[in-house]
Write a protein that holds these residues in place. Sequence first.
Motif, PDB file in Angstrom:
ATOM      1  N   ALA A 246      33.520  38.407  49.911  1.00 32.14           N
ATOM      2  CA  ALA A 246      32.352  39.270  49.806  1.00 32.14           C
ATOM      3  C   ALA A 246      32.424  40.186  48.587  1.00 32.14           C
ATOM      4  N   ALA A 247      33.597  40.753  48.320  1.00 36.23           N
ATOM      5  CA  ALA A 247      33.733  41.668  47.184  1.00 36.23           C
ATOM      6  C   ALA A 247      33.505  40.937  45.869  1.00 36.23           C
ATOM      7  N   LYS A 248      34.004  39.703  45.772  1.00 32.57           N
ATOM      8  CA  LYS A 248      33.826  38.919  44.543  1.00 32.57           C
ATOM      9  C   LYS A 248      32.356  38.559  44.340  1.00 32.57           C
ATOM     10  N   VAL A 249      31.698  38.183  45.425  1.00 31.80           N
ATOM     11  CA  VAL A 249      30.281  37.843  45.332  1.00 31.80           C
ATOM     12  C   VAL A 249      29.468  39.070  44.910  1.00 31.80           C
ATOM     13  N   ALA A 250      29.768  40.209  45.498  1.00 24.13           N
ATOM     14  CA  ALA A 250      29.050  41.439  45.147  1.00 24.13           C
ATOM     15  C   ALA A 250      29.237  41.767  43.671  1.00 24.13           C
ATOM     16  N   GLN A 251      30.451  41.661  43.183  1.00 25.40           N
ATOM     17  CA  GLN A 251      30.707  41.992  41.779  1.00 25.40           C
ATOM     18  C   GLN A 251      30.068  40.990  40.826  1.00 25.40           C
ATOM     19  N   SER A 252      29.888  39.755  41.272  1.00 24.44           N
ATOM     20  CA  SER A 252      29.245  38.752  40.417  1.00 24.44           C
ATOM     21  C   SER A 252      27.803  39.139  40.118  1.00 24.44           C
ATOM     22  N   VAL A 253      27.212  39.946  41.001  1.00 32.53           N
ATOM     23  CA  VAL A 253      25.867  40.458  40.755  1.00 32.53           C
ATOM     24  C   VAL A 253      25.928  41.803  40.047  1.00 32.53           C
ATOM     25  N   ILE A 254      26.685  42.738  40.592  1.00 33.33           N
ATOM     26  CA  ILE A 254      26.711  44.111  40.082  1.00 33.33           C
ATOM     27  C   ILE A 254      27.142  44.167  38.617  1.00 33.33           C
ATOM     28  N   ALA A 255      28.110  43.334  38.250  1.00 35.45           N
ATOM     29  CA  ALA A 255      28.660  43.390  36.888  1.00 35.45           C
ATOM     30  C   ALA A 255      27.805  42.656  35.858  1.00 35.45           C
ATOM     31  N   LYS A 256      26.925  41.754  36.317  1.00 36.10           N
ATOM     32  CA  LYS A 256      26.210  40.895  35.371  1.00 36.10           C
ATOM     33  C   LYS A 256      24.694  41.059  35.376  1.00 36.10           C
ATOM     34  N   VAL A 257      24.150  41.650  36.415  1.00 37.38           N
ATOM     35  CA  VAL A 257      22.707  41.659  36.592  1.00 37.38           C
ATOM     36  C   VAL A 257      22.002  42.415  35.470  1.00 37.38           C
TER      37      VAL A 257
END
Length: 242
Positions: free
Chosen positions: A188-199
């Motif tokens: 879950a943390a990796k998925v969240a960061q894949s959005v937060i860091a790149k969006v």
Amino acid sequence: MTFSRATITPWLSAFGKRAQQQTVRPSGSLDLGAAATPTPAVPTHTASDDDDTDCEKVTCIALTFDDGPAVPETATLLSYLSQYHARATFFTVGQNVAAHPDLVRAEARAGHEVGNHSWSHPDLTKLSREQVAYQLNRTSDAIKAATGKAPTVFRPPYGAINNTVRGATKLSPVLWTLDTEDWKYPDAAKVAQSVIAKVKRNDVVLMHDIHTTSVAAVPQILRALTARGYHFVTVSHLRATL
């Protein structure tokens, strides 16, 4: 030969003891010891009105969720979205719509967009025009039966689209600009960061509401991006206001 209760009781299994209890003090039903499987509650959140977010004036993104609805993941996701007054687009698989029409109704009732993701998730580019039409039309019929409204958008499974697919439907195709690859990473943390860091503004984010870890990532995404001024809208709303 008759044995006393005191003699028999130590020999009884857990089930036997429940059966013995039933003969001594009968109740309306016999507990067979099976694990209870409660039916997940369907969220009842109802959108108060149409979304009036002006994406020319504020920063918008569209969260999209493929392959559902799923139990209990979609219900959980709907609850998370309602907490942040966020709207999303669900690209639903027809077979799952038919199995869980109550969840699809809940999506629509909450102001989310329900899109078409084919009936059984094949690569549409490997099908004939007639087969593509069948996949999409059957799903649209199921969505309309559940919500009272036919979809206007579809996402081809795997993002696979060609002229045959386009020619088989009047639905508008929707792909994505940010792929979380959440199916690869059950974290879950990796998925969240894949959005937060790149969006970035006006992104269409691809996720799946069939994965528990993907759904678990959503509160962190909503919390972090809300703090940065993002607004969460449906794909069609985003398109209409650009």
